[in-house]
Structure formats: structure tokens, C-alpha cells
Write a protein that holds these residues in place. Structure first.
Motif, PDB file in Angstrom:
ATOM      1  N   VAL A  61       0.839  -1.197   0.000  1.00 32.17           N
ATOM      2  CA  VAL A  61       0.000   0.000   0.000  1.00 32.17           C
ATOM      3  C   VAL A  61       0.875   1.249   0.000  1.00 32.17           C
ATOM      4  N   ILE A  62       1.961   1.228   0.753  1.00 29.45           N
ATOM      5  CA  ILE A  62       2.871   2.379   0.774  1.00 29.45           C
ATOM      6  C   ILE A  62       3.445   2.627  -0.619  1.00 29.45           C
ATOM      7  N   GLN A  63       3.795   1.553  -1.339  1.00 29.21           N
ATOM      8  CA  GLN A  63       4.272   1.724  -2.713  1.00 29.21           C
ATOM      9  C   GLN A  63       3.167   2.323  -3.589  1.00 29.21           C
ATOM     10  N   ASP A  64       1.926   1.912  -3.358  1.00 26.55           N
ATOM     11  CA  ASP A  64       0.801   2.496  -4.100  1.00 26.55           C
ATOM     12  C   ASP A  64       0.637   3.978  -3.755  1.00 26.55           C
ATOM     13  N   ILE A  65       0.848   4.340  -2.497  1.00 31.63           N
ATOM     14  CA  ILE A  65       0.763   5.748  -2.091  1.00 31.63           C
ATOM     15  C   ILE A  65       1.827   6.553  -2.831  1.00 31.63           C
ATOM     16  N   ILE A  66       3.041   6.036  -2.883  1.00 30.83           N
ATOM     17  CA  ILE A  66       4.118   6.730  -3.603  1.00 30.83           C
ATOM     18  C   ILE A  66       3.717   6.947  -5.061  1.00 30.83           C
ATOM     19  N   THR A  67       3.163   5.913  -5.678  1.00 37.35           N
ATOM     20  CA  THR A  67       2.729   6.024  -7.068  1.00 37.35           C
ATOM     21  C   THR A  67       1.606   7.048  -7.206  1.00 37.35           C
ATOM     22  N   ASP A  68       0.640   7.012  -6.293  1.00 36.28           N
ATOM     23  CA  ASP A  68      -0.453   7.986  -6.328  1.00 36.28           C
ATOM     24  C   ASP A  68       0.072   9.416  -6.217  1.00 36.28           C
ATOM     25  N   ASP A  75      -7.098  10.481 -11.628  1.00 33.18           N
ATOM     26  CA  ASP A  75      -8.339   9.712 -11.695  1.00 33.18           C
ATOM     27  C   ASP A  75      -8.113   8.236 -11.370  1.00 33.18           C
ATOM     28  N   ALA A  76      -6.900   7.753 -11.558  1.00 30.30           N
ATOM     29  CA  ALA A  76      -6.595   6.327 -11.353  1.00 30.30           C
ATOM     30  C   ALA A  76      -5.953   6.130  -9.989  1.00 30.30           C
ATOM     31  N   ARG A  77      -6.725   6.266  -8.948  1.00 27.86           N
ATOM     32  CA  ARG A  77      -6.229   6.122  -7.576  1.00 27.86           C
ATOM     33  C   ARG A  77      -5.953   4.664  -7.253  1.00 27.86           C
ATOM     34  N   LEU A  78      -4.819   4.414  -6.619  1.00 35.59           N
ATOM     35  CA  LEU A  78      -4.443   3.046  -6.252  1.00 35.59           C
ATOM     36  C   LEU A  78      -4.840   2.698  -4.825  1.00 35.59           C
ATOM     37  N   VAL A  79      -4.854   3.689  -3.939  1.00 38.02           N
ATOM     38  CA  VAL A  79      -5.184   3.446  -2.535  1.00 38.02           C
ATOM     39  C   VAL A  79      -6.695   3.591  -2.388  1.00 38.02           C
ATOM     40  N   LYS A  80      -7.289   2.496  -1.968  1.00 37.60           N
ATOM     41  CA  LYS A  80      -8.754   2.412  -1.931  1.00 37.60           C
ATOM     42  C   LYS A  80      -9.270   2.397  -0.490  1.00 37.60           C
ATOM     43  N   TYR A 129       4.414  15.164   6.092  1.00 33.98           N
ATOM     44  CA  TYR A 129       4.891  15.581   4.776  1.00 33.98           C
ATOM     45  C   TYR A 129       3.780  15.491   3.728  1.00 33.98           C
ATOM     46  N   VAL A 130       2.972  14.445   3.794  1.00 36.48           N
ATOM     47  CA  VAL A 130       1.855  14.299   2.851  1.00 36.48           C
ATOM     48  C   VAL A 130       0.894  15.476   3.005  1.00 36.48           C
ATOM     49  N   TRP A 131       0.569  15.827   4.244  1.00 38.03           N
ATOM     50  CA  TRP A 131      -0.324  16.968   4.465  1.00 38.03           C
ATOM     51  C   TRP A 131       0.318  18.271   3.996  1.00 38.03           C
ATOM     52  N   LYS A 132       1.618  18.405   4.205  1.00 41.06           N
ATOM     53  CA  LYS A 132       2.327  19.604   3.750  1.00 41.06           C
ATOM     54  C   LYS A 132       2.218  19.723   2.229  1.00 41.06           C
ATOM     55  N   LEU A 133       2.412  18.615   1.518  1.00 41.83           N
ATOM     56  CA  LEU A 133       2.278  18.625   0.061  1.00 41.83           C
ATOM     57  C   LEU A 133       0.839  18.940  -0.335  1.00 41.83           C
ATOM     58  N   ILE A 158      -3.992  15.240  -2.480  1.00 41.02           N
ATOM     59  CA  ILE A 158      -3.820  13.915  -1.899  1.00 41.02           C
ATOM     60  C   ILE A 158      -5.191  13.372  -1.531  1.00 41.02           C
ATOM     61  N   ASP A 159      -5.475  12.196  -2.017  1.00 41.21           N
ATOM     62  CA  ASP A 159      -6.765  11.562  -1.772  1.00 41.21           C
ATOM     63  C   ASP A 159      -6.952  11.287  -0.277  1.00 41.21           C
ATOM     64  N   ILE A 160      -8.181  11.411   0.193  1.00 47.83           N
ATOM     65  CA  ILE A 160      -8.509  11.197   1.605  1.00 47.83           C
ATOM     66  C   ILE A 160      -8.148   9.786   2.066  1.00 47.83           C
ATOM     67  N   ASN A 161      -8.189   8.810   1.174  1.00 45.78           N
ATOM     68  CA  ASN A 161      -7.812   7.450   1.568  1.00 45.78           C
ATOM     69  C   ASN A 161      -6.340   7.369   1.969  1.00 45.78           C
ATOM     70  N   ILE A 162      -5.503   8.184   1.354  1.00 43.81           N
ATOM     71  CA  ILE A 162      -4.075   8.182   1.706  1.00 43.81           C
ATOM     72  C   ILE A 162      -3.867   8.748   3.098  1.00 43.81           C
ATOM     73  N   THR A 163      -4.447   9.910   3.359  1.00 50.51           N
ATOM     74  CA  THR A 163      -4.245  10.529   4.672  1.00 50.51           C
ATOM     75  C   THR A 163      -4.894   9.706   5.775  1.00 50.51           C
ATOM     76  N   THR A 164      -6.060   9.149   5.493  1.00 44.44           N
ATOM     77  CA  THR A 164      -6.729   8.301   6.484  1.00 44.44           C
ATOM     78  C   THR A 164      -5.902   7.047   6.748  1.00 44.44           C
ATOM     79  N   TYR A 165      -5.402   6.432   5.680  1.00 45.21           N
ATOM     80  CA  TYR A 165      -4.603   5.214   5.832  1.00 45.21           C
ATOM     81  C   TYR A 165      -3.368   5.481   6.691  1.00 45.21           C
TER      82      TYR A 165
END
Length: 187
Positions: A61-68, A75-80, A129-133, A158-165
């Protein structure tokens, strides 16, 4: 032969390059470091298949976050949402297993407990850092086909699924540390 990476730029997406000191690469670097730290934790818990299995899924999932984060196509979000649900379920399972704690446990009971706290604090750092970005209004200079353009960081959402995850992931590491302290022997 000097390559573009030697000149302080690296790939972002779609063969576009940006300077290595841009915030987006800080985010990806913090997440990559987190994945590496989780890998160390997996090696310390190698005889606990169930825990290693979820840790390996977390790394994916972390690798998917990096890709996202670095994708141009948002539109093609990986973290669900399913990823968030899985980490919440893992927390619930550990919490049901863990004994009631009435006092703080100092970090460092075992090597694995120490490593899980390093993972927890690295998760918190990556989340910041994600929130800063996500909230940034700066600009990134993009290099593509010998031309420069500017990408406003405000367009990177940043999609809400990333920050929530990431938020739940630090909670997961907290409950995992308790499990390690009570159910493993000198790991």
C-alpha cells in the motif's frame, strides 16, 4: 557520461523531471524510508507469519501511495477505501488480543518493539509531509523534452484514503507494539 540524475533532477511522472530537492520527493522519500523500516520489522518478526503478512501488505500500500503521489493522472487512484478498512480490521483484531494496559510501556522492551515504534514515528513524519504537500501553494519546475514548465503544487491533491490510511497506520503500529511486548519472546 553524466546523466540527468547526476545534475540534481529525477523522474516525477510521464518522463518529466524535477529537481531532487522538491517537496514531492521529500514525501516519496519519507514513504520509501517507512517501507524500508517495515521491512526490517518483518525480518525481526519472521517467525510470526500473520503479522509479517499484514506488514508486507502495508508495504504494498505504501508503494501504491508513492505512485499515487507522483502520478499525473489523479483519476486512477491506487489506494482504496478497502485498504483503510483492512488496517482498521487489523487494529481491532490486535486490540481484542492485547491485555488492558494501565500504564505506559517504554519503547525498547525488545528489538521488534523498538523497530515498530520507529515505524510508528516514521509514519507520523510521512503523514506530516503528505499533508504539507496537500496544502502547499508552491511551484515545481518540470523539465521535459528540453523545455521547462511550472507545476503548481496546489494542483496536487492527496486523496482522503491516503491521509486516512497513514493516520490509521500509526495507530496500527501502536497496538502492534503492545502485542509484541506481551506475546513475543525476546524478538
Amino acid at each position: 557520461m553524466i546523466k540527468p540524475n547526476d545534475k540534481g533532477t529525477t523522474f516525477l511522472y510521464d518522463s518529466k523531471r524535477a529537481k531532487k530537492n522538491e517537496l514531492i520527493f521529500d514525501v516519496m522519500g519519507e514513504l520509501d524510508e517507512l517501507s524500508s523500516r517495515i521491512g526490517m520489522l518483518c525480518s525481526l518478526l519472521s517467525s510470526y507469519e500473520e503479522q509479517v503478512s499484514i506488514l508486507r501488505r502495508i508495504q504494498c500500500v505504501i508503494q501504491d501511495i508513492i505512485t499515487d503521489v507522483k502520478m499525473d493522472n489523479k483519476d486512477a487512484r491506487l489506494v482504496k477505501n478497502e485498504n483503510v478498512e483492512e488496517i482498521e480490521e487489523a487494529i481491532d483484531i490486535l486490540e481484542k488480543t492485547n491485555p488492558k494496559i494501565t500504564r505506559s510501556i517504554l519503547h525498547g522492551v525488545t528489538m521488534a518493539d523498538s523497530q515498530v515504534h520507529i515505524c510508528r514515528t516514521q509514519t507520523r513524519k510521512a503523514e506530516r509531509y503528505v499533508w504539507k504537500l496537500h496544502n502547499s501553494t508552491g511551484l515545481i519546475t518540470i523539465f521535459s523534452n528540453n523545455t521547462e514548465s511550472v507545476l503548481p503544487l496546489s494542483t496536487i491533491r492527496i486523496d482522503i484514503n491516503i491521509t486516512t490510511y497513514l493516520n490509521r497506520l500509526s495507530d496500527f503500529f501502536s497496538v502492534l507494539s503492545k502485542w509484541i511486548c506481551f506475546y513475543t519472546q525476546n524478538v
